[in-house]
Design a protein around this motif. Structure first.
Motif, PDB file in Angstrom:
ATOM      1  N   ILE A 251       0.882  -1.142  -0.071  1.00  0.00           N
ATOM      2  CA  ILE A 251       0.169  -0.350  -0.004  1.00  0.00           C
ATOM      3  C   ILE A 251       0.862   1.223  -0.009  1.00  0.00           C
ATOM      4  N   GLY A 252       1.984   1.106   0.813  1.00  0.00           N
ATOM      5  CA  GLY A 252       2.811   2.294   0.584  1.00  0.00           C
ATOM      6  C   GLY A 252       2.503   3.330   1.516  1.00  0.00           C
ATOM      7  N   CYS A 253       2.132   3.214   2.893  1.00  0.00           N
ATOM      8  CA  CYS A 253       1.652   4.128   3.623  1.00  0.00           C
ATOM      9  C   CYS A 253       2.965   4.997   4.237  1.00  0.00           C
ATOM     10  N   ASN A 254       2.822   6.086   4.558  1.00  0.00           N
ATOM     11  CA  ASN A 254       3.677   7.486   5.120  1.00  0.00           C
ATOM     12  C   ASN A 254       3.747   7.245   6.294  1.00  0.00           C
ATOM     13  N   PHE A 255       5.047   7.068   6.873  1.00  0.00           N
ATOM     14  CA  PHE A 255       5.333   7.199   8.316  1.00  0.00           C
ATOM     15  C   PHE A 255       6.481   8.034   8.619  1.00  0.00           C
ATOM     16  N   SER A 256       6.388   8.223   9.901  1.00  0.00           N
ATOM     17  CA  SER A 256       7.770   9.119  10.316  1.00  0.00           C
ATOM     18  C   SER A 256       8.393   8.130  11.478  1.00  0.00           C
ATOM     19  N   PHE A 257       9.530   7.881  10.902  1.00  0.00           N
ATOM     20  CA  PHE A 257      10.289   6.830  11.653  1.00  0.00           C
ATOM     21  C   PHE A 257      11.283   7.435  12.630  1.00  0.00           C
ATOM     22  N   GLU A 258      10.708   7.398  14.094  1.00  0.00           N
ATOM     23  CA  GLU A 258      11.673   7.646  15.261  1.00  0.00           C
ATOM     24  C   GLU A 258      12.965   6.881  15.599  1.00  0.00           C
ATOM     25  N   SER A 259      13.907   7.441  15.769  1.00  0.00           N
ATOM     26  CA  SER A 259      15.076   6.573  16.150  1.00  0.00           C
ATOM     27  C   SER A 259      15.908   7.099  17.335  1.00  0.00           C
ATOM     28  N   LYS A 260      16.443   6.288  17.978  1.00  0.00           N
ATOM     29  CA  LYS A 260      17.282   6.686  19.264  1.00  0.00           C
ATOM     30  C   LYS A 260      18.519   5.646  19.165  1.00  0.00           C
ATOM     31  N   TRP A 261      19.605   6.182  19.506  1.00  0.00           N
ATOM     32  CA  TRP A 261      20.870   4.983  19.566  1.00  0.00           C
ATOM     33  C   TRP A 261      20.921   4.298  18.298  1.00  0.00           C
ATOM     34  N   ASP A 262      20.581   5.099  17.207  1.00  0.00           N
ATOM     35  CA  ASP A 262      20.743   4.322  15.824  1.00  0.00           C
ATOM     36  C   ASP A 262      19.870   3.021  15.485  1.00  0.00           C
ATOM     37  N   ARG A 263      18.730   3.070  16.354  1.00  0.00           N
ATOM     38  CA  ARG A 263      17.784   2.085  16.384  1.00  0.00           C
ATOM     39  C   ARG A 263      16.340   2.703  15.886  1.00  0.00           C
ATOM     40  N   ALA A 649      18.224  -3.008   5.654  1.00  0.00           N
ATOM     41  CA  ALA A 649      16.788  -3.103   5.507  1.00  0.00           C
ATOM     42  C   ALA A 649      16.213  -1.754   4.981  1.00  0.00           C
ATOM     43  N   PHE A 650      14.996  -1.599   4.835  1.00  0.00           N
ATOM     44  CA  PHE A 650      14.395  -0.508   4.089  1.00  0.00           C
ATOM     45  C   PHE A 650      14.641   0.683   5.023  1.00  0.00           C
ATOM     46  N   THR A 651      14.876   0.533   6.264  1.00  0.00           N
ATOM     47  CA  THR A 651      14.794   1.868   7.044  1.00  0.00           C
ATOM     48  C   THR A 651      16.251   2.443   7.182  1.00  0.00           C
ATOM     49  N   GLN A 669      16.760   6.689   4.389  1.00  0.00           N
ATOM     50  CA  GLN A 669      17.512   6.280   5.511  1.00  0.00           C
ATOM     51  C   GLN A 669      17.180   7.041   6.638  1.00  0.00           C
ATOM     52  N   ALA A 670      16.899   5.996   7.633  1.00  0.00           N
ATOM     53  CA  ALA A 670      16.291   6.740   8.974  1.00  0.00           C
ATOM     54  C   ALA A 670      17.295   6.451   9.975  1.00  0.00           C
ATOM     55  N   VAL A 671      18.100   5.216  10.019  1.00  0.00           N
ATOM     56  CA  VAL A 671      19.063   4.735  10.839  1.00  0.00           C
ATOM     57  C   VAL A 671      20.330   4.254  10.275  1.00  0.00           C
TER      58      VAL A 671
END
Length: 772
Positions: A251-263, A649-651, A669-671
């Motif tokens: 479906i391709g949903c939009n997200f905001s990926f929150e990260s901490k300590w490179d995770r 991985a995709f993140t 790239q989120a992390v």
């Protein structure tokens, strides 16, 4: 024009006072209003004054009229609002909210302090996004005249994914309404009465026993800390927050990926995108646990003396290149993961054809995606908005092939429910005997072959009642009309004939769509069924009404890039000499002319070498002499591997993917990736260069995407691609007797080598309790 606080403000017809004010940057406090929910007027904080109107109307459900003079803030309104908020806080822990030293406390305790029960803001995991605190600060609330009474309700932590502490609930009703009015589940409701009123399920059952899909919509709209995501509630403020796309489904949903300590710590849905912030449990809650495993592949490995040994990248690539050179093209097979980016898929098929000299590249889902796209391209309906999710909610009838789409947390469910609320008729065609979802109006228990006969009956009925619906400008007009006239209708039977007649009348008079999952066309001749589906949609003047529910996150992109055996990039035929010569000029090498093997055929021949970027059943490996696995986790067939290459991985990567709407979208790239892991396209390019191939010197994904745009004519950038003429093509009806139903497959909840059922405990609990 209207006037708000002495300023002239333009407005849109049908807007409320609150909506107009917010668009103009004028703040009006509200705790029960949410953009996707209908006005409710429960919290009474959005009161305003309107000249000529008695009392203090609520701005959230008062429609704007031309010439209105509105006051949103004065001493009288603020006093009323403070009184209302005081009443709300009389049953909500409030000591921190009105504390005069709270600013100093915030400096010393900038993150939440983990506690069994929340007795103040300092112990609340949602304090940074708490809307009650925001309203209290706006109103300048410094004291409470009413006594505080703690509800002392039990904490609810026995369900998957999120915790519930209704001692913090202010009864705004957002969670109840989003569950009932948007998701269509009805899991939540107001229970009991008066001061005992609380949000809960029928008979206080667990959510998992109450039809909950664990989509997280209730968590996302909660203005307090009453509902909180268990996996991310105590991590505090994120180090970074990157907007990207989830590719755990198509479906391709939009997200905001929150990260901490490179995770990755949390995946927060965004209102932008095809589903308007309504997502599934996989995307909302499973991403951190799925991708943060300690057993991620971090080093390349090759088999020495019967054991996989970590080696350097250079040694792994050199060894792989030397071994692949020992095999002829027809002895090598390549499996493209349905979760590769467009760039990685393009480079993989280019490597397969230009370096390995074979067309034996395919995806494990090509038996569904291939026939779907072949039919769409041949019917010329790719020029329309075919596949768009918004087509679902604007439909008056929806035919759903396969019940997998009604998975409780499916991101398509809200669109189907919106259509239902507008009066759409929902027809399910599925041979399963399990409980029919309550949203269904008609359930036809048909196998794939019977479904084909049923659609043929509808086509015959549509044409017989009005031959003029088949326009002479349509492609294959003559052959189609002849095949309809020759159709035997006696085999449909009285029962189906009545349903065919009923549905034909509905289909012929209104806008509609057909949604299909992979099992729906899982048969020996899927093209026949796809042809019939497109015929029905074209004849009913709904050429854009087909929505394919692909299993993989980038099934569409894999197909577009030519990473399947049936065609080259851009859907050029594998036997089209002109297309082959064009690629030979661009790539500077000779390409194979022999047709490649599909995934379902590949292992029947004497395959000797296999390059995997996806997971396949071990029994398919047969007597493979050389096996390369390129993945993010160890998988069940790694004990057979000769080389293991760790991927991102995709993140952890940049690139593009294409959703089921044919919408090209960027992933970011989120992390940081685990040390040693590399992008799929970089691994393949290194391998190609080691095998002395030219044309694999890409520096970044943008260079690859630029080449893709040169080769694939309908992709020009981000957004939905279109291809074809304005006039669609019909398909002559074919005999159905030889078509054979194949065994239905179970839904695969995985991302490459990562199985959600094994790696995410809460997801396994959800699905084990009937989430399928």
């Amino acid at each position: 024009m209207i006037t708000i606080n002495g300023k002239k403000i333009p407005f849109k017809e049908g807007e409320t006072v609150l909506e107009t004010a917010l668009e103009a940057g004028i703040y009006i406090p509200s705790l029960c209003t949410q953009s996707e929910l209908e006005s409710f007027g429960a919290c009474r904080l959005c009161l305003v004054k309107i000249e000529g109107m008695r009392g203090f109307p609520t701005s959230c459900n008062t429609e704007v009229k031309d010439g209105m003079v509105i006051t949103t803030e004065d001493d009288e309104l603020q006093k009323i609002r403070r009184n209302v908020l005081e009443m709300l806080l009389s049953e909500h822990p409030n000591t921190c909210i009105i504390c005069k030293d709270k600013d100093i406390c915030e400096e010393c305790h900038f993150g939440p302090t983990k506690a069994g029960r929340v007795t103040g803001c300092r112990f609340c995991p949602n304090k940074e996004i708490c809307e009650v605190r925001e309203v209290a600060d706006y109103l300048g609330l410094e004291d409470l005249k009413l006594p505080f009474e703690y509800k002392n309700l039990p904490l609810e932590r026995d369900d998957p994914f999120f915790d519930r502490d209704y001692n913090l609930c202010i009864l705004c009703g957002r969670c109840v309404r989003v569950c009932q009015d948007i998701r269509g589940r009805g899991t939540l409701a107001f229970t009991q009465r008066s001061f005992r009123t609380k949000v809960g399920t029928a008979f206080d059952k667990l959510h998992i026993d109450s039809n909950c899909g664990f989509c997280g919509a209730c968590v996302d709209v909660c203005p307090t800390g009453a509902l909180s995501a268990r996996g991310s509630k105590w991590h505090g403020d994120a180090d970074s927050c990157i907007d990207s796309i989830c590719i755990l489904c198509s479906i391709g949903c939009n997200f905001s990926f929150e990260s901490k300590w490179d995770r990755i710590m949390a995946a927060i849905p965004k209102r932008e995108g095809p589903t308007k912030g309504q997502v599934c449990s996989r995307g909302r809650f499973c991403v951190p646990q799925l991708l943060n495993g300690t057993d991620r592949l971090k080093q390349p490995m090759i088999r020495k003396n019967g054991k996989l040994i970590p080696v350097s990248w250079d040694e792994a690539i050199t060894h792989t290149a030397d071994k692949l050179k020992d095999f002829k093209g027809e002895e090598i097979g390549v499996i493209a993961s349905k979760f590769l980016t467009n760039e990685s898929a393009y480079v993989l098929q280019k490597f397969t054809r230009a370096v390995l000299n074979t067309n034996n590249i395919d995806s494990t889902t090509s038996d569904f995606v291939g026939p779907v796209m072949k039919t769409i391209m041949e019917s010329k309906t790719a020029n329309s908005n075919i596949g768009k999710i918004e087509n679902i909610e604007n439909s008056r009838w929806i035919i759903v092939l396969g019940r997998r789409i009604f998975n409780p947390s499916s991101a398509l469910n809200p669109s189907i429910y919106r259509a239902k609320k507008k009066g759409a008729k929902i027809i399910l065609i599925d041979p399963g005997k399990s409980k029919t979802p309550r949203i269904i109006d008609v359930h036809l228990e048909l196998g794939v072959s019977q479904t084909l006969d049923f659609f043929y009956g509808i086509i015959h009925s549509l044409y017989s009642s009005n031959p003029s619906i088949v326009k002479k400008s349509y492609g294959k007009y003559g052959a189609f009309v002849k095949s309809v006239k020759n159709l035997e209708i006696s085999k449909f039977g009285k029962t189906y004939s009545n349903k065919i007649k009923e549905l034909s009348q509905l289909i012929n008079s209104s806008k509609g769509c057909i949604i299909a999952d992979p099992d729906a066309i899982h048969c020996s001749s899927p093209e026949k069924l796809m042809n019939a589906i497109l015929n029905v949609l074209i004849l009913s003047e709904n050429p854009d009404g087909f929505v394919p529910y692909y299993e993989g996150g980038n099934d569409q992109g894999i197909c577009d890039m030519g990473a399947i055996s049936q065609h080259l990039p851009g859907y050029s035929s594998i036997s089209n000499l002109e297309s082959i010569k064009k690629l030979e000029r661009l790539w500077g090498t000779k390409l194979p002319r022999e047709k490649g093997k599909r995934y379902s055929e590949m292992f029947k021949d004497k395959l000797k070498a296999l390059y995997l970027t996806d997971t396949i059943p071990e029994e398919k490996l047969g007597k493979i002499e050389f096996l390369v696995i390129q993945d993010i986790y160890p998988n069940k067939i790694m004990n057979k591997a000769d080389v293991v290459l760790p991927a991102r991985a995709f993140t952890e990567d940049d690139g593009t993917v294409t959703s089921l709407e044919r919408r090209v979208q960027k992933i970011k790239q989120a992390v940081k990736e685990p040390e040693g892991a590399r992008s799929d396209w970089k691994i393949i390019c290194n391998l190609a260069r080691k095998m002395d191939a030219k044309g694999f010197d890409y520096k970044n994904f943008q260079q690859i995407f630029k080449e893709i745009k040169e080769i694939v004519p309908f992709i020009s950038g981000m957004g939905i691609w279109k291809f074809g003429s304005k006039q669609p093509t019909l398909f002559p009806l074919m005999k159905t007797g030889e078509m054979k139903d194949l065994t239905s497959s179970k839904p695969l909840f995985r991302y490459r080598g990562a199985d959600l059922m094994e790696r995410v405990d809460d997801f396994r609990i959800q699905m084990g309790a009937g989430g399928k």
